[in-house]
Design a protein around this motif. Structure first.
Motif, PDB file in Angstrom:
ATOM      1  N   GLN A   1       0.841  -1.207   0.000  1.00 54.09           N
ATOM      2  CA  GLN A   1       0.000   0.000   0.000  1.00 54.09           C
ATOM      3  C   GLN A   1       0.871   1.250   0.000  1.00 54.09           C
ATOM      4  OE1 GLN A   1      -3.320   0.117   2.774  1.00 54.09           O
ATOM      5  NE2 GLN A   1      -3.103  -2.092   3.088  1.00 54.09           N
ATOM      6  N   PRO A   2       0.559   2.192  -0.926  1.00 53.72           N
ATOM      7  CA  PRO A   2       1.382   3.401  -1.034  1.00 53.72           C
ATOM      8  C   PRO A   2       1.552   4.130   0.292  1.00 53.72           C
ATOM      9  CG  PRO A   2      -0.164   3.290  -2.865  1.00 53.72           C
ATOM     10  CD  PRO A   2      -0.509   2.158  -1.935  1.00 53.72           C
ATOM     11  N   GLU A   3       0.508   4.137   1.155  1.00 53.56           N
ATOM     12  CA  GLU A   3       0.651   4.888   2.411  1.00 53.56           C
ATOM     13  C   GLU A   3       1.669   4.220   3.340  1.00 53.56           C
ATOM     14  OE1 GLU A   3      -2.119   3.731   1.153  1.00 53.56           O
ATOM     15  OE2 GLU A   3      -3.449   2.792   2.632  1.00 53.56           O
ATOM     16  N   ASP A   4       1.759   2.889   3.290  1.00 56.61           N
ATOM     17  CA  ASP A   4       2.777   2.205   4.087  1.00 56.61           C
ATOM     18  C   ASP A   4       4.173   2.506   3.534  1.00 56.61           C
ATOM     19  OD1 ASP A   4       1.068   1.085   5.878  1.00 56.61           O
ATOM     20  OD2 ASP A   4       0.997  -0.896   4.946  1.00 56.61           O
ATOM     21  N   VAL A   5       4.296   2.436   2.214  1.00 57.76           N
ATOM     22  CA  VAL A   5       5.590   2.663   1.580  1.00 57.76           C
ATOM     23  C   VAL A   5       6.071   4.086   1.856  1.00 57.76           C
ATOM     24  CG1 VAL A   5       6.830   2.711  -0.614  1.00 57.76           C
ATOM     25  CG2 VAL A   5       5.057   0.977  -0.233  1.00 57.76           C
ATOM     26  N   GLU A   6       5.186   5.058   1.625  1.00 56.63           N
ATOM     27  CA  GLU A   6       5.609   6.457   1.784  1.00 56.63           C
ATOM     28  C   GLU A   6       5.910   6.785   3.237  1.00 56.63           C
ATOM     29  OE1 GLU A   6       3.495   9.354  -0.416  1.00 56.63           O
ATOM     30  OE2 GLU A   6       3.727   8.189  -2.260  1.00 56.63           O
ATOM     31  N   GLU A   7       5.093   6.276   4.149  1.00 56.93           N
ATOM     32  CA  GLU A   7       5.324   6.571   5.564  1.00 56.93           C
ATOM     33  C   GLU A   7       6.660   5.982   6.027  1.00 56.93           C
ATOM     34  OE1 GLU A   7       1.762   6.126   7.764  1.00 56.93           O
ATOM     35  OE2 GLU A   7       2.589   6.984   9.608  1.00 56.93           O
TER      36      GLU A   7
ATOM     37  N   VAL B   1       8.705  -5.261  -0.614  1.00 55.46           N
ATOM     38  CA  VAL B   1       7.505  -6.081  -0.449  1.00 55.46           C
ATOM     39  C   VAL B   1       7.964  -7.539  -0.451  1.00 55.46           C
ATOM     40  CG1 VAL B   1       5.293  -6.740  -1.460  1.00 55.46           C
ATOM     41  CG2 VAL B   1       6.028  -4.350  -1.541  1.00 55.46           C
ATOM     42  N   LYS B   2       7.530  -8.291   0.579  1.00 57.33           N
ATOM     43  CA  LYS B   2       8.023  -9.670   0.735  1.00 57.33           C
ATOM     44  C   LYS B   2       7.762 -10.516  -0.509  1.00 57.33           C
ATOM     45  CE  LYS B   2       7.833 -10.213   5.761  1.00 57.33           C
ATOM     46  NZ  LYS B   2       7.035 -10.729   6.898  1.00 57.33           N
ATOM     47  N   PRO B   3       8.785 -11.209  -0.979  1.00 58.41           N
ATOM     48  CA  PRO B   3       8.593 -12.088  -2.130  1.00 58.41           C
ATOM     49  C   PRO B   3       7.566 -13.184  -1.815  1.00 58.41           C
ATOM     50  CG  PRO B   3      10.932 -11.729  -1.710  1.00 58.41           C
ATOM     51  CD  PRO B   3      10.188 -11.171  -0.531  1.00 58.41           C
ATOM     52  N   LEU B   4       6.978 -13.751  -2.869  1.00 61.41           N
ATOM     53  CA  LEU B   4       5.896 -14.714  -2.673  1.00 61.41           C
ATOM     54  C   LEU B   4       6.394 -16.145  -2.552  1.00 61.41           C
ATOM     55  CD1 LEU B   4       3.277 -13.190  -5.117  1.00 61.41           C
ATOM     56  CD2 LEU B   4       3.360 -12.992  -2.615  1.00 61.41           C
ATOM     57  N   ASP B   5       7.561 -16.453  -3.121  1.00 56.93           N
ATOM     58  CA  ASP B   5       8.061 -17.819  -2.969  1.00 56.93           C
ATOM     59  C   ASP B   5       9.574 -17.791  -2.710  1.00 56.93           C
ATOM     60  OD1 ASP B   5       9.480 -17.700  -5.409  1.00 56.93           O
ATOM     61  OD2 ASP B   5       7.717 -18.341  -6.515  1.00 56.93           O
ATOM     62  N   TYR B   6      10.102 -18.968  -2.420  1.00 57.72           N
ATOM     63  CA  TYR B   6      11.495 -19.048  -1.988  1.00 57.72           C
ATOM     64  C   TYR B   6      12.469 -18.588  -3.076  1.00 57.72           C
ATOM     65  CZ  TYR B   6      15.625 -20.840   0.377  1.00 57.72           C
ATOM     66  OH  TYR B   6      16.853 -20.944   0.983  1.00 57.72           O
TER      67      TYR B   6
ATOM     68  N   THR C   1      10.614  -1.400  -3.315  1.00 55.98           N
ATOM     69  CA  THR C   1       9.479  -0.567  -3.683  1.00 55.98           C
ATOM     70  C   THR C   1       9.792   0.863  -3.271  1.00 55.98           C
ATOM     71  OG1 THR C   1       7.926  -2.389  -3.409  1.00 55.98           O
ATOM     72  CG2 THR C   1       7.013  -0.175  -3.348  1.00 55.98           C
ATOM     73  N   LEU C   2       9.841   1.756  -4.246  1.00 62.94           N
ATOM     74  CA  LEU C   2      10.141   3.161  -3.964  1.00 62.94           C
ATOM     75  C   LEU C   2       8.840   3.931  -3.754  1.00 62.94           C
ATOM     76  CD1 LEU C   2      13.044   3.661  -6.523  1.00 62.94           C
ATOM     77  CD2 LEU C   2      13.219   4.011  -4.065  1.00 62.94           C
ATOM     78  N   PRO C   3       8.913   5.051  -3.028  1.00 61.26           N
ATOM     79  CA  PRO C   3       7.695   5.839  -2.851  1.00 61.26           C
ATOM     80  C   PRO C   3       7.331   6.537  -4.159  1.00 61.26           C
ATOM     81  CG  PRO C   3       9.570   7.021  -1.934  1.00 61.26           C
ATOM     82  CD  PRO C   3      10.086   5.692  -2.409  1.00 61.26           C
ATOM     83  N   GLY C   4       6.099   7.025  -4.211  1.00 60.22           N
ATOM     84  CA  GLY C   4       5.707   7.870  -5.336  1.00 60.22           C
ATOM     85  C   GLY C   4       5.124   7.095  -6.487  1.00 60.22           C
ATOM     86  N   PRO C   5       4.680   7.825  -7.498  1.00 62.54           N
ATOM     87  CA  PRO C   5       3.913   7.222  -8.584  1.00 62.54           C
ATOM     88  C   PRO C   5       4.772   6.531  -9.630  1.00 62.54           C
ATOM     89  CG  PRO C   5       4.096   9.591  -8.915  1.00 62.54           C
ATOM     90  CD  PRO C   5       4.820   9.265  -7.634  1.00 62.54           C
ATOM     91  N   GLN C   6       6.115   6.691  -9.545  1.00 57.00           N
ATOM     92  CA  GLN C   6       6.954   6.140 -10.621  1.00 57.00           C
ATOM     93  C   GLN C   6       6.938   4.631 -10.655  1.00 57.00           C
ATOM     94  OE1 GLN C   6       8.118   8.266  -8.284  1.00 57.00           O
ATOM     95  NE2 GLN C   6       9.362   9.870  -9.171  1.00 57.00           N
ATOM     96  N   LYS C   7       6.775   4.011  -9.500  1.00 55.95           N
ATOM     97  CA  LYS C   7       6.885   2.545  -9.435  1.00 55.95           C
ATOM     98  C   LYS C   7       5.617   1.907  -9.947  1.00 55.95           C
ATOM     99  CE  LYS C   7       8.498  -1.454  -7.821  1.00 55.95           C
ATOM    100  NZ  LYS C   7       9.776  -2.085  -7.932  1.00 55.95           N
TER     101      LYS C   7
END
Lengths: 158, 158
Positions: free
Chosen positions: A111-117, A128-133, B152-158
């Motif tokens: 979620q952008p708000e988690d990333v930006e914060e 973001v955690k990868p989905l598989d090994y 994952t970088l912040p902002g709309p570029q990603k």
């Protein structure tokens, strides 16, 4: 269980490069530990499962030269995201004495708000955690090539 | 010369992903620009040569969605290290509105006090400048694999 592990580590001097993993989920820790072992054979991955244990580990090790972790992997939801934010703020508060340690957030949330914060709280990078090994292995390989071979990290380990 | 370049960029809308390079040495900029072109073909490298130009560029672009740089490369000695520190502090001050932009310091200095102070100022990572072009290419390739493909970088570029 994580508590026991932490106590075991704190009683013996870690001779390999320590990396701290703050992760409340034991299954996730098993995956992360395996991937770290494969990609960072010289690293000792130290597992703690909450903020109090993380701070206790850091307080204990900061008096031992070269024993502070080279990098901290922090799960944001511990289990609430507020727990992760609070710890991240404490780690980046210069008064605590750990602000120069690079913190890489590992989170299921994109979620952008988690990333930006998280970037606003001066983390080093957000993954973001990868989905598989296999994805874990390629993510940690790229991380290693960058942080170990290109970047100069603070402290005596480099 | 950098001033002219900056003005030229500021008058046209940048359509490729911008990356800001704060570098006071024109020869260094030429090398960095070449390496960025080779490793990041989709990136528009924007050159500014001092802190005032960097802040002016950021102030102008922060009102244009998606135009803030994805990453800032900052030379620490501009030409004094105090100039780099001052800009780094301003960039990481939440009141300025740029604190979530990742800042990678590129510096000739590998002195531990420079490295530690930079991490204390919440930079993203500290890279000692490579000595030749091939090393620049491998450093930027590793940087790209990590920052573009794993993080994952912040902002709309990603």
């Amino acid at each position: 269980m994580p508590n026991n592990l932490f106590n075991a580590y704190s009683k013996q001097r870690v001779t390999r490069t320590p990396v701290l993993v703050v992760e409340d989920n034991a299954d996730q820790w098993t995956i992360i530990q395996g991937a770290i072992k494969e990609c960072f054979p010289e690293v000792e991955a130290i597992w703690v499962s909450d903020a109090d244990q993380a701070l206790a580990y850091l307080e204990e090790t900061k008096t031992q030269a070269g024993q502070l972790p080279k990098l901290i992997f922090l799960d944001l939801y511990l289990p609430q995201r507020e727990d992760g934010w609070k710890l991240l703020k404490q780690l980046k508060d210069p008064a605590m004495g750990f602000s120069l340690l690079p913190v890489v957030v590992l989170s299921h949330s994109s979620q952008p708000e988690d990333v930006e914060e998280a970037y606003d709280f001066w983390l080093t990078s957000y993954i973001v955690k990868p989905l598989d090994y296999d994805q874990w292995i390629s993510a940690l390989t790229a991380l290693r090539n960058y942080w170990w071979n290109v970047v100069t990290l603070p402290g005596p380990q480099k």
